[in-house]
Design a protein around this motif. Structure first.
Motif, PDB file in Angstrom:
ATOM      1  N   ASN A  99      -0.459  -7.236   0.431  1.00  0.00           N
ATOM      2  CA  ASN A  99       0.669  -7.175  -0.363  1.00  0.00           C
ATOM      3  C   ASN A  99       0.307  -6.957  -1.803  1.00  0.00           C
ATOM      4  OD1 ASN A  99       2.197  -8.803   2.135  1.00  0.00           O
ATOM      5  ND2 ASN A  99       3.031  -6.455   1.699  1.00  0.00           N
TER       6      ASN A  99
ATOM      7  N   LEU B 180      -1.649   1.910   1.583  1.00  0.00           N
ATOM      8  CA  LEU B 180       0.237   2.457   1.585  1.00  0.00           C
ATOM      9  C   LEU B 180       0.175   2.051   0.044  1.00  0.00           C
ATOM     10  CD1 LEU B 180       0.651   1.851   5.297  1.00  0.00           C
ATOM     11  CD2 LEU B 180      -0.171   3.705   4.552  1.00  0.00           C
ATOM     12  N   PRO B 181       0.293   3.432  -0.457  1.00  0.00           N
ATOM     13  CA  PRO B 181       1.998   3.226  -1.238  1.00  0.00           C
ATOM     14  C   PRO B 181       3.103   2.876  -1.138  1.00  0.00           C
ATOM     15  CG  PRO B 181       1.227   5.033  -1.249  1.00  0.00           C
ATOM     16  CD  PRO B 181       0.229   5.016  -0.114  1.00  0.00           C
TER      17      PRO B 181
ATOM     18  N   THR C 196      -2.676   8.464   5.089  1.00  0.00           N
ATOM     19  CA  THR C 196      -2.097   8.032   6.497  1.00  0.00           C
ATOM     20  C   THR C 196      -1.703   9.136   7.385  1.00  0.00           C
ATOM     21  OG1 THR C 196      -0.066   7.914   5.270  1.00  0.00           O
ATOM     22  CG2 THR C 196      -1.620   6.400   5.109  1.00  0.00           C
TER      23      THR C 196
ATOM     24  N   ARG D 132       1.173   6.514 -24.120  1.00  0.00           N
ATOM     25  CA  ARG D 132       1.271   4.842 -23.938  1.00  0.00           C
ATOM     26  C   ARG D 132      -0.585   3.972 -23.809  1.00  0.00           C
ATOM     27  NH1 ARG D 132       5.573   3.609 -19.466  1.00  0.00           N
ATOM     28  NH2 ARG D 132       3.594   4.107 -18.196  1.00  0.00           N
TER      29      ARG D 132
ATOM     30  N   ALA E 280      -4.840   4.906  -3.045  1.00  0.00           N
ATOM     31  CA  ALA E 280      -4.282   5.388  -1.464  1.00  0.00           C
ATOM     32  C   ALA E 280      -4.505   6.188  -0.298  1.00  0.00           C
ATOM     33  CB  ALA E 280      -2.926   5.995  -1.823  1.00  0.00           C
ATOM     34  N   THR E 281      -4.835   5.389   0.847  1.00  0.00           N
ATOM     35  CA  THR E 281      -5.525   6.078   2.135  1.00  0.00           C
ATOM     36  C   THR E 281      -4.121   7.933   1.866  1.00  0.00           C
ATOM     37  OG1 THR E 281      -5.863   4.235   2.704  1.00  0.00           O
ATOM     38  CG2 THR E 281      -6.294   5.871   4.290  1.00  0.00           C
TER      39      THR E 281
ATOM     40  N   PRO F 264       7.067  -9.111   4.795  1.00  0.00           N
ATOM     41  CA  PRO F 264       7.187 -10.305   3.884  1.00  0.00           C
ATOM     42  C   PRO F 264       8.367 -10.602   4.616  1.00  0.00           C
ATOM     43  CG  PRO F 264       6.470  -8.674   1.758  1.00  0.00           C
ATOM     44  CD  PRO F 264       6.590  -8.343   3.339  1.00  0.00           C
TER      45      PRO F 264
ATOM     46  N   ASP G 240      -5.867   0.486 -10.005  1.00  0.00           N
ATOM     47  CA  ASP G 240      -5.338   0.100  -7.912  1.00  0.00           C
ATOM     48  C   ASP G 240      -6.128   0.281  -7.462  1.00  0.00           C
ATOM     49  OD1 ASP G 240      -3.092  -0.158 -10.065  1.00  0.00           O
ATOM     50  OD2 ASP G 240      -2.235   1.816 -10.577  1.00  0.00           O
ATOM     51  N   PRO G 241      -5.391  -0.146  -5.902  1.00  0.00           N
ATOM     52  CA  PRO G 241      -5.729   0.437  -4.939  1.00  0.00           C
ATOM     53  C   PRO G 241      -5.641   1.874  -4.321  1.00  0.00           C
ATOM     54  CG  PRO G 241      -4.350  -0.514  -4.522  1.00  0.00           C
ATOM     55  CD  PRO G 241      -4.568  -0.821  -6.368  1.00  0.00           C
TER      56      PRO G 241
ATOM     57  N   GLN H 290       4.349  -0.652  -9.699  1.00  0.00           N
ATOM     58  CA  GLN H 290       4.075  -0.226  -7.986  1.00  0.00           C
ATOM     59  C   GLN H 290       3.430  -1.331  -6.768  1.00  0.00           C
ATOM     60  OE1 GLN H 290       3.240   3.480  -7.396  1.00  0.00           O
ATOM     61  NE2 GLN H 290       3.401   4.145 -10.057  1.00  0.00           N
TER      62      GLN H 290
ATOM     63  N   VAL I 120       8.000   0.982 -18.862  1.00  0.00           N
ATOM     64  CA  VAL I 120       7.782  -0.098 -17.760  1.00  0.00           C
ATOM     65  C   VAL I 120       6.644   0.959 -16.315  1.00  0.00           C
ATOM     66  CG1 VAL I 120       8.939  -1.540 -15.643  1.00  0.00           C
ATOM     67  CG2 VAL I 120       9.749  -1.590 -17.967  1.00  0.00           C
ATOM     68  N   GLY I 121       6.039   0.385 -16.129  1.00  0.00           N
ATOM     69  CA  GLY I 121       5.234   0.423 -14.575  1.00  0.00           C
ATOM     70  C   GLY I 121       5.086  -0.118 -13.549  1.00  0.00           C
TER      71      GLY I 121
ATOM     72  N   ARG J 168       1.539  -4.112  -8.779  1.00  0.00           N
ATOM     73  CA  ARG J 168       1.409  -3.942 -10.139  1.00  0.00           C
ATOM     74  C   ARG J 168       2.688  -3.878 -11.491  1.00  0.00           C
ATOM     75  NH1 ARG J 168       0.601  -0.030 -13.173  1.00  0.00           N
ATOM     76  NH2 ARG J 168       0.494   1.509 -11.546  1.00  0.00           N
TER      77      ARG J 168
ATOM     78  N   TRP K 268       1.893  -2.004  -3.103  1.00  0.00           N
ATOM     79  CA  TRP K 268       0.869  -1.179  -1.962  1.00  0.00           C
ATOM     80  C   TRP K 268       1.018  -2.062  -1.246  1.00  0.00           C
ATOM     81  CZ3 TRP K 268      -0.628  -0.666  -6.724  1.00  0.00           C
ATOM     82  CH2 TRP K 268      -1.233  -0.604  -7.286  1.00  0.00           C
TER      83      TRP K 268
ATOM     84  N   GLU L  67      -7.982  -4.055 -17.257  1.00  0.00           N
ATOM     85  CA  GLU L  67      -7.164  -3.925 -15.937  1.00  0.00           C
ATOM     86  C   GLU L  67      -8.292  -2.952 -15.242  1.00  0.00           C
ATOM     87  OE1 GLU L  67      -3.622  -2.713 -17.005  1.00  0.00           O
ATOM     88  OE2 GLU L  67      -3.634  -3.269 -18.780  1.00  0.00           O
TER      89      GLU L  67
ATOM     90  N   ASP M 272       3.576  -3.342 -15.083  1.00  0.00           N
ATOM     91  CA  ASP M 272       2.831  -3.389 -16.906  1.00  0.00           C
ATOM     92  C   ASP M 272       4.447  -3.113 -17.669  1.00  0.00           C
ATOM     93  OD1 ASP M 272       0.194  -3.532 -15.803  1.00  0.00           O
ATOM     94  OD2 ASP M 272      -0.127  -1.019 -15.400  1.00  0.00           O
TER      95      ASP M 272
ATOM     96  N   ARG N 252      -1.089  -8.080 -11.877  1.00  0.00           N
ATOM     97  CA  ARG N 252      -1.370  -7.820 -10.447  1.00  0.00           C
ATOM     98  C   ARG N 252      -1.261  -8.945  -9.715  1.00  0.00           C
ATOM     99  NH1 ARG N 252      -3.732  -2.819  -9.008  1.00  0.00           N
ATOM    100  NH2 ARG N 252      -4.104  -2.329 -11.356  1.00  0.00           N
TER     101      ARG N 252
ATOM    102  N   TYR O 120       3.338   8.389 -20.973  1.00  0.00           N
ATOM    103  CA  TYR O 120       3.125   7.045 -20.591  1.00  0.00           C
ATOM    104  C   TYR O 120       1.085   8.275 -20.913  1.00  0.00           C
ATOM    105  CZ  TYR O 120       0.592   4.887 -16.888  1.00  0.00           C
ATOM    106  OH  TYR O 120      -0.149   3.261 -15.904  1.00  0.00           O
TER     107      TYR O 120
END
Lengths: 368, 765
Positions: free
Chosen positions: B375, B431-432, A29, A5, A26-27, A130, A23-24, B419, B416-417, B378, B421, A20, B380, B363, A2
């Protein structure tokens, strides 16, 4: 791998005009799993089904249990074997009923547990999947009320507020659910908020069953959704999930009458151009009335039984909500009794006159 | 222009190479044909056609400018051996397409579907997505996450940076490997200009502005074309674009009920479509250096950045409140490569060796503000590629026979990545999820080697054949918490082609017949993805096998001083076709509530029996009188395949053994006319039309993008005018859809633009 990459990506993006987004984050939890306050009272622990006698179906009712519908006024149809035959093999509503049962277990509907903030968070994840329950709550209209000039989903919030009864999902049910999940995750009144969620979801399923019976005129497969939302996909002699579980636990007769109503709708659709749009809306309305009458009786039984357990944190909020669901029909049948119910449910849980409520319910929503 | 090296004697070594390669390829093609026939040796009658896309490789002669219009522009890069067409820069300037996919709407055999305003997917002969190969300057763009059916990735090519787009219809896996079942779309980038008269550095700035009224689309591009010397040149460009909501001609109604479909949703004017509009940033840099009098090196970077592009059929989703929207917050693609190309000698008269890196980044956000939930996803894909494509000179083989060999190898590797949430916006909780749309850490490799000889007799009869041995491998870790099984599989893949061209009247009339065996190995989307597709929820099948297609085609090509005619008929027979099969809720993978909740569920399966597409394409161009030209196309395809659903237990339920294939375009065509009253001006117009498509696959009937009963036909008329003062100024205007037709390309979420104006100004040195 990675990192290499990333280096390559960084080299490339150095020559690119934009990068880019992040990423959000993460909380954390791991919410407090402990007691958020309140007490469990298990409102349904001593539940004894009602022995119903002297019930009389309407003369126009479809009665498949009676010699395979031979004694009623209905022509022969697909439901005469007292079995629900699906229109299509795939029924998405079954997943939403399963989600309801997951919520029931997670949040201890009926006051069976004191849910933690983590329970509320997990439940909200289930609720907001969803295509899950939330996706239907936000669009749900109550077909008992006249249609608005346009679909509620096409209205602004202000416009929806002009039609609160018709736009029941976004205007009435959704705010209850949003507030209860938020408060539950914050650790506020967990039993009471779980009860609100229970009541709001049962309201949603009641409205949805009626809606599916209505929209089946255009799409026959909506019969399947109607059936699934009450039974969870089970036949008469099987243990139902969701709404049906609540009714059967209180009265075998009431449950059977709902099943009769579901089969009546399916019978109508079988008789009325099953591969296209229905034309015999009079028969649709007849079947739908039979179903709705039975459903209201079922809700009345839930309210009746829960009132008997008061004061109980696990029952009160849901009981108030379900009593409100009955108000429309109660007012139409007997304004005086409807007023009595309103008065009682405006009180606090420990001040309710249970005998008065039960008397009013029995008068308004008798068995059939 | 370099001298014609094909006339040089190549020596006996080259003839020997061709002979050996030819023998190998014959045996290979025979083996490939035998596999298709279930083990039987192919009869000569079945292997009746050939067609090697003898692509000329980049040499200095192709270094034309972005506005130069030459005969080359109308010459297929695939030669005349295949059904192909080419969109030139001059045509782009006159038609003013909104995007790279939009630029193909006038090509035969191409039908462009759009699931979003900022997306577009060209169908070739009824197939798209994974079954067509997209390349940029010969570099493969398809990644292992390209989806079944239409996808948005061809849209990520900036049409402003393209010199031409080449469309080769029909299988082409021999030269291009996996995915080239229905054809290949190759975008040919702008080149820095070579000025042979310049004796010092030259800098040529250039800018363009474009505006369209239907979506208030405003874009501009600025580029610097520099020449430090005749051996070193560079072209650098940047662009920016913002498109608003797209106004259509109104709703497209169901042809059977007259009802307005749920997709797309409209503003209250009944014309402007919700779920449209987007922004773009683009940048590109291309450095070209001569490494010898006959070779050159190229280093290039292309970056595409698209922001806030909703998927129209999910913005809002059918029946959902208008506030709900699935949007591509970021749809990025970055491509960098270095290449060495040119004449390396008789054994590699044409060559291209390239190392490439591509990053595809997405994204997405499904926003449901009424419930304070979002929702997020992401995904890649980093792709590393190496390609070698070479071609010998034509060699005399004795008598009137001549021969030539194209050969090469390629390999691409994806990492490939992925993810996902869930965010509750009212509480600030993110929340992931345990897995994204794909399995994070997956990898995929594809590549192979090929030989494609060509032998001609007296320049009247040309026989072409070839074969490829390929390998594809997929690996992905499992995710126990979502019930996702690990993937670790590899497939040996074989491709081949054979055919002949008879030039009945030299340079005027030719008959062509080809057979092609192409393939597509299952990719990581098939093997690992879980996603809400148009017709329902689709989940993975880690046990898929490659799909293979035999394409038989015959063509007639006529050329005269004032006309060109091409007519092709084809049959594509797909074996082990990968298709969506309905699944019950009980068959959903564990811990996947969205599967349980969806209206419909699908899993990809290899169907038993052949999926067949038959069709034809006609294209003609003529100049009946001076300064006037006309062009027309006509395309038709009809497809059917085995029903991927199992026969229901209840015999009363209807069931067909074979069903139409999904989203096959209807009969469609185009007609264009152009009048150039002076060399600098043009006036003209074009008509696009399609008939109603009501042959629907079972999944089509559940796809909200397709109106109940099918997609109605349409006629859309554009008028065009322009003024071109050599390189200094180009003014173009298009009055699009002058009849204000409400229309939709079959399978699209977006209705076509309503009546409007597109205007363009381009100026520079």
């Amino acid at each position: 791998m990675y990192s290499s990459r990333s280096i390559l990506a960084a080299l490339l993006l150095a020559a690119a005009p934009a990068c880019e987004g992040d990423d959000p984050a993460a909380t954390d939890t791991h919410l407090d799993a402990g007691d958020g306050g309140g007490t469990a009272c298990e409102a349904d622990r001593a539940l004894v089904p009602v022995e119903e006698t002297g019930c009389a179906p309407a003369a126009t009712d479809y009665r498949p249990r009676d010699q395979g519908s031979a004694t009623d006024t209905w022509p022969a149809c697909i439901s005469d074997d007292d079995t629900y035959h699906v229109v299509e093999p795939s029924i998405g509503a079954l997943g939403r009923v399963a989600a309801f049962e997951e919520l029931a277990a997670r949040l201890g509907f009926g006051g069976t547990k004191v849910p933690s903030p983590q329970d509320f968070l997990d439940a909200r994840v289930i609720y907001t999947q969803p295509e899950g329950i939330e996706s239907r709550v936000v669009r749900r209209e109550d077909e008992h009320f006249p249609a608005a000039p346009m679909a509620c989903r096409d209205m602004t919030a202000t416009e929806q507020a002009t039609y609160p009864d018709r736009c029941v999902g976004p205007v009435k049910i959704l705010p209850i659910l949003n507030a209860a999940f938020q408060a539950g995750i914050d650790g506020v009144d967990p039993v009471g908020n779980a009860s609100k969620i229970e009541g709001a979801l049962l309201w949603f399923f009641y409205v949805s069953i009626f809606k599916e019976a209505t929209s089946a005129a255009a799409a026959a497969k909506d019969c399947d959704s109607m059936w699934a939302k009450y039974t969870g996909g089970t036949q008469r002699d099987e243990a139902p999930a969701g709404f049906g579980r609540y009714v059967l636990a209180r009265s075998r007769t009431a449950h059977d009458r709902v099943i009769d109503g579901l089969l009546a709708v399916r019978c109508w659709r079988d008789l009325d151009n099953p591969s296209g749009a229905a034309a015999n809306l009079a028969l649709r309305d007849q079947a739908r009335l039979q179903l709705d009458t039975a459903l209201l009786r079922g809700i009345a039984l839930v309210v009746r039984q829960r009132v008997q357990t008061l004061p109980c944190d696990g029952a009160w909020e849901s009981t108030k909500i379900l009593a409100g669901v009955l108000d429309r029909e109660a007012a139409a049948r007997d304004p005086g009794s409807a007023s009595a119910l309103r008065e009682e449910f405006a009180k606090s849980a420990d001040a309710v006159d249970a005998a008065r409520v039960i008397a009013a319910l029995d008068a308004l929503f008798p068995c059939s | 222009m370099p001298p014609d090296r094909d006339t040089e004697p190549p020596g006996p070594k080259l003839a020997l190479v061709i002979a050996v390669a030819g023998a190998w390829a014959v045996s290979f093609a025979t083996a490939a044909g035998a596999r298709a026939d279930g083990g039987e040796a192919p009869s000569p009658g079945r292997s009746r056609a050939a067609g090697s896309p003898a692509e000329p490789l980049p040499v200095r002669e192709r270094e034309v400018t972005e506005i130069e219009v030459t005969d080359r522009d109308r010459t297929s890069a695939s030669g005349d051996a295949r059904a192909s067409s080419r969109v030139t820069r001059a045509e782009l300037e006159e038609r003013l397409p909104r995007s790279a996919p939009d630029a193909l709407r006038w090509e035969p055999g191409v039908y462009v579907q759009q699931s979003g305003h900022g997306q577009g997917s060209p169908y070739l002969r009824g197939r798209t997505g994974q079954q067509t190969l997209v390349t940029f300057d010969g570099i493969r763009l398809n990644t292992s996450t390209w989806r079944q059916g239409p996808n948005q990735y061809f849209f990520t090519i900036d049409a402003q940076s393209v010199h031409a787009i080449e469309v080769t219809r029909g299988g082409a896996s021999t030269l291009h490997g996996s995915d080239a079942i229905a054809g290949v779309i190759d975008a040919d980038p702008l080149e820095p200009r070579l000025d042979l008269e310049a004796d010092g550095p030259r800098v040529r700035p250039r800018t363009s502005l474009r505006w369209a009224s239907a979506d208030s689309d405003f874009s501009h591009r600025f580029q610097l074309d520099t020449q430090w010397s005749q051996d070193v040149r560079a072209l650098v460009g940047v662009g920016r674009r913002h498109a608003g909501r797209l106004e259509s001609g109104g709703p497209v109604r169901s042809p059977t009920t007259g009802a307005i479909p749920q997709v797309p949703a409209f503003e209250r004017d009944g014309r402007t479509q919700l779920g449209t509009g987007f922004s773009e940033l683009t940048g590109d840099a291309r450095l070209v250096t001569a490494t010898s009098p006959r070779t050159r090196a190229v280093a290039a970077v292309y970056a595409y950045r698209e922001y806030d592009a909703p998927r129209t059929d999910q913005c809002p989703p059918p029946f959902a409140p208008r506030s709900e929207c699935l949007e591509y917050d970021e749809q990025f693609r970055s491509l960098a490569y270095v290449a060495h190309e040119g004449d390396l000698g008789a054994l590699a008269r044409e060559s291209k060796l390239a190392l490439s890196y591509q990053r595809q980044h997405e994204r997405r956000t499904l926003d449901r503000p009424l419930s304070f939930v979002r929702n997020l996803w992401r995904d890649d894909v980093d792709t590393f590629g190496v390609t070698a494509k070479l071609g010998t000179a034509h060699a005399p083989l004795g008598g009137r026979w001549r021969g030539r060999l194209t050969y090469g190898a390629d390999a691409y590797h994806d990492d490939v990545g992925s993810q996902a949430w869930t965010e509750f916006t009212d509480l600030g909780i993110v929340l992931p999820l345990s897995r994204g749309q794909y399995l994070d850490g997956g990898s995929y490799s594809t590549g192979g080697a090929y030989l494609a000889p060509e032998v001609s007799w007296n320049d009247r009869v040309v026989v072409r054949w070839g074969g490829r041995v390929g390998l594809a491998a997929a690996a992905a870790p499992g995710d126990p918490s979502s019930g996702s099984r690990p993937v670790d599989d590899a497939w040996l893949t074989l491709a081949g082609h054979a055919g002949a061209e008879w030039r009945v009247i030299a340079d005027h009339l030719a008959l062509v017949a080809t057979w092609d065996r192409s393939f597509r190995a299952p990719n990581l989307d098939d093997l690992t993805s879980r996603q809400q597709s148009g017709p329902g929820f689709q989940f993975e099948n880690p046990a898929l096998a490659p799909e293979r297609a035999d394409t038989f085609e015959v063509g007639v090509r006529g050329r005269g001083d004032a006309f060109e005619v091409d007519a092709w008929a084809f049959r594509s027979v797909m074996h082990d076709s990968i298709a969506r099969a309905f699944r019950s809720a009980a068959e959903c993978p564990p811990a996947t509530p969205q599967c349980l909740l969806s209206w419909s569920r699908f899993q990809l399966v290899n169907t038993r029996g052949a999926s067949i597409i038959d069709g034809f394409e006609l294209s003609a161009r003529a100049s009946p009188i001076a300064a006037v030209s006309v062009r027309g196309t006509l395309s038709y395809a009809i497809g059917s395949g085995p029903n991927p659903a199992a026969r229901p237990a209840d015999p009363a339920l209807a069931y067909a053994e074979r069903v139409p294939l999904s989203r096959i375009p209807p009969l469609n065509g185009t007609a264009e006319t152009r009048w150039a009253p002076t060399p600098a001006t043009w006036l003209g117009g074009g008509v696009r039309w399609a008939t109603r498509q009501d042959r629907l696959a079972p999944t089509d009937t559940r796809d909200p993008r397709i109106p109940e009963g099918g997609t109605p036909g349409f006629v859309a008329i554009d008028l065009r005018a322009g003024w071109r003062i050599r390189r200094a100024l180009i003014l173009g205007v298009v009055l699009e859809n002058v009849g204000d037709a409400a229309y939709r390309y079959h399978g699209s979420s977006v209705n076509g633009p309503g009546r409007g104006v597109i205007a363009s100004v381009e100026s520079g040195l």
